[in-house]
Motif scaffolding. Sequence first.
Motif, PDB file in Angstrom:
ATOM      1  N   MET A  71       0.816  -1.214   0.000  1.00 42.94           N
ATOM      2  CA  MET A  71       0.000   0.000   0.000  1.00 42.94           C
ATOM      3  C   MET A  71       0.851   1.267   0.000  1.00 42.94           C
ATOM      4  N   TYR A  72       1.938   1.267   0.764  1.00 42.32           N
ATOM      5  CA  TYR A  72       2.708   2.494   0.968  1.00 42.32           C
ATOM      6  C   TYR A  72       4.176   2.401   0.576  1.00 42.32           C
ATOM      7  N   TYR A 127      -4.091  -3.066  -1.945  1.00 41.32           N
ATOM      8  CA  TYR A 127      -3.886  -2.743  -3.362  1.00 41.32           C
ATOM      9  C   TYR A 127      -4.758  -1.568  -3.770  1.00 41.32           C
ATOM     10  N   SER A 130      -3.559   1.682  -2.197  1.00 40.78           N
ATOM     11  CA  SER A 130      -2.375   2.285  -2.814  1.00 40.78           C
ATOM     12  C   SER A 130      -2.752   3.260  -3.918  1.00 40.78           C
ATOM     13  N   GLY A 134      -1.902   5.742  -1.020  1.00 41.89           N
ATOM     14  CA  GLY A 134      -0.532   5.388  -1.374  1.00 41.89           C
ATOM     15  C   GLY A 134       0.038   6.223  -2.505  1.00 41.89           C
TER      16      GLY A 134
END
Length: 392
Positions: A71-72, A127, A130, A134
């Motif tokens: 995500m990050y 996902y 993100s 993200g």
Amino acid sequence: MDSTSLASTEYALNTLYILLSGAFVMWMAAGFAMLEAGLVRSKNTTEILTKNIVLFALACIAYLIVGYNLMYGAGGSDSFADDADFFFQSVFVATAMSIVSGAVAERMKLLAFFIFAVVLSAVIYPYQGSWSWGGGFLAEAGFVDFAGSGIVHMAGAAAALAGVLLLGPRLGKYKNGKPTAIPGANMPLAALGTLILWFGWFGFNGGSQLAIHDIDNANAVARVFVNTNTAAAAGAVGALLMTVFIWRKADLTMIVNGVLAGLVAITAQPLTPDPIHAAVFGFIAGLLVVISIITLDRLRIDDPVGALSVHGVVGLYGLMLVPFTDSNATWSTQLLGAGSIFGWTFITSLAIWYLLKVTIGIRVSEEQEYLGGDISECGIEAYPEFTGSTKR
């Protein structure tokens, strides 16, 4: 104070604030557990509590191993500790999974639920997260979701809907094509759970400011707290009035969902509205959630706790409110974000649920459902002195 000391103090304040906010959000796990334990039947109480504790544990571990980096990336903020950010974000993913728990209650196998919790926390949720938080394509397009009406709540509802559609309704829920009420076992627990969630939401929304080190950020956090509280209160009033209008009764189950609807609605943008706007938004959410719960029930979509309406329907509503008060958002980008989040989460969740269904199965047998999850899945009754099914 020199610049180095000032920067260190600001870093420490922000880190502490994020950690405390994360602890508030973690306490929401208790809220979901109590709410769901109150709204299911007594024979499924231990099972729903087991789901809520284990899903939280699995979500935190899966997000640690896979989800956060997906995500990050590597993190690396100069304003607060990376570990504080990880902790704060991990309790958010657990919240998304808690939404699924209530919607599939009373008829899903524990093992299937736990496997899905790992997949959602490790891949499905991070996902799509993100894309916005993200820094992905939704963030670049201008999509706004301050604390997660869509990213957390609507995503959780989309995953839940996929499971509910494959599971089907509980035994006895629909007779001759008409919905039959299946009352929850413990209204005091449902009320307690709602108040815990209301309390925890201050960390959910307030903590999403991610800073409190100066006057502007402190004022922003204060406004977020006021708007969060106001929307929840107005949601309760809206749901109350709607139930009195429809049934001439003050239905507690609808009122608690009205509170949650107000909270979900303001979560997409709790900073830019003034408190009057927050009240209006929350009040409409309270009306909307009652209508949605009734409608889904008539469509034979069985959701024991109203999670699909609270987090899904109202989550979308919350996203579409943002452009009214936030000039950085547009309805087209909000729709793009909502469609992307829902589409990805629903389709991938449907695929995982289906794979589980054709392999290990996702629904308990009719006999197990009749006995209840406490006996068939956990072997421990929550209220043995009342049900007496284990007495010899």
